[in-house]
Design a protein around this motif. Sequence first.
Motif, PDB file in Angstrom:
ATOM      1  N   GLU A 191       0.828  -1.206   0.000  1.00  0.00           N
ATOM      2  CA  GLU A 191       0.000   0.000   0.000  1.00  0.00           C
ATOM      3  C   GLU A 191       0.862   1.255   0.000  1.00  0.00           C
ATOM      4  OE1 GLU A 191      -3.734   1.968   2.412  1.00  0.00           O
ATOM      5  OE2 GLU A 191      -2.359   0.673   3.529  1.00  0.00           O
ATOM      6  N   ILE A 192       1.887   1.285   0.847  1.00  0.00           N
ATOM      7  CA  ILE A 192       2.764   2.457   0.919  1.00  0.00           C
ATOM      8  C   ILE A 192       3.533   2.631  -0.390  1.00  0.00           C
ATOM      9  CG2 ILE A 192       4.770   3.438   2.095  1.00  0.00           C
ATOM     10  CD1 ILE A 192       3.698   2.097   4.672  1.00  0.00           C
ATOM     11  N   LEU A 193       4.038   1.531  -0.948  1.00  0.00           N
ATOM     12  CA  LEU A 193       4.747   1.620  -2.228  1.00  0.00           C
ATOM     13  C   LEU A 193       3.827   2.125  -3.331  1.00  0.00           C
ATOM     14  CD1 LEU A 193       6.829  -1.689  -2.120  1.00  0.00           C
ATOM     15  CD2 LEU A 193       7.730   0.651  -2.004  1.00  0.00           C
ATOM     16  N   HIS A 194       2.601   1.607  -3.351  1.00  0.00           N
ATOM     17  CA  HIS A 194       1.618   2.057  -4.348  1.00  0.00           C
ATOM     18  C   HIS A 194       1.376   3.558  -4.215  1.00  0.00           C
ATOM     19  CE1 HIS A 194      -2.238   2.377  -6.496  1.00  0.00           C
ATOM     20  NE2 HIS A 194      -2.691   2.985  -5.412  1.00  0.00           N
ATOM     21  N   ALA A 195       1.182   4.035  -2.971  1.00  0.00           N
ATOM     22  CA  ALA A 195       0.912   5.457  -2.753  1.00  0.00           C
ATOM     23  C   ALA A 195       2.107   6.308  -3.154  1.00  0.00           C
ATOM     24  CB  ALA A 195       0.547   5.691  -1.289  1.00  0.00           C
ATOM     25  N   ALA A 196       3.318   5.844  -2.834  1.00  0.00           N
ATOM     26  CA  ALA A 196       4.519   6.606  -3.175  1.00  0.00           C
ATOM     27  C   ALA A 196       4.683   6.708  -4.694  1.00  0.00           C
ATOM     28  CB  ALA A 196       5.749   5.961  -2.546  1.00  0.00           C
ATOM     29  N   ARG A 197       4.401   5.609  -5.392  1.00  0.00           N
ATOM     30  CA  ARG A 197       4.513   5.644  -6.853  1.00  0.00           C
ATOM     31  C   ARG A 197       3.490   6.606  -7.451  1.00  0.00           C
ATOM     32  NH1 ARG A 197       4.815  -0.404  -6.343  1.00  0.00           N
ATOM     33  NH2 ARG A 197       7.030  -0.931  -6.401  1.00  0.00           N
ATOM     34  N   GLN A 198       2.261   6.581  -6.922  1.00  0.00           N
ATOM     35  CA  GLN A 198       1.234   7.482  -7.424  1.00  0.00           C
ATOM     36  C   GLN A 198       1.603   8.938  -7.157  1.00  0.00           C
ATOM     37  OE1 GLN A 198      -1.686   6.664  -9.128  1.00  0.00           O
ATOM     38  NE2 GLN A 198      -0.725   4.639  -9.250  1.00  0.00           N
TER      39      GLN A 198
END
Length: 241
Positions: free
Chosen positions: A153-160
């Motif tokens: 979830e954190i990686l997804h948010a950082a990429r977005q």
Amino acid sequence: MSTEVRMPRTGASQDSGESGPPPRHIAVIADGNRRWARGRGLAVADGYRAGAERVVDLVGWCDGLGVHIATVFLVSARNLEHRPADELAPMLEAIAALPQAVRHRHGWTVRAVGDSGALPGHLQSPLGRLNPPVDADARRVVNLAVGYDGHREILHAARQASAPGHTANPDDITVHLYNGALPAPDLIVRTAGEHRLSGFMLWQSFDASLHFCDALWPDFQRADLVDAVTHHQTQQRTFGL
């Protein structure tokens, strides 16, 4: 019987009887379905069905206690990767029936949070579409965490947040978390006597109260929820002030 993480209070005595408002957002790690079934000599599928029914009950209890948002951790990405297919099938079948049951009985908005791409193909579309827009003032919303992993979830948010047209700052990361604009949980409850978060809401749990309950999830009762809420209400969160 429940065990709790009790944090020291500031500015109020334990005997003062002071009580704060109910948590606006409760998150629950619904653990113990398999143990419940095996302890009764039942099929594991019966445990998942009983656990799903308890989620429907939980939404009604939250409604009655003035809790506006609930997030329930039902199945992790690692569960999907490592559990045998004959166990996953009834688990996912029970989860797939939850949105209609919750809406029919309580009228809450149902959202699915997690990596829908980790789900079997026949569930990717139905659960993937359960993502209606919400804002910070939303009420009567239940998030079903399916295929969830806090690191992802954190990686997804950082990429977005770092994609073209976005500025990578903490505020941008926050709005790209699976819960989007919804506030972080005030209280996180875990059942079945386990005292860990298992990667659940790693970013959002920063200021949350933690409550650990011995009851297996299908045995969880309204009284257990009231205990958790009452404990939360007696805590004075200073947020570093």
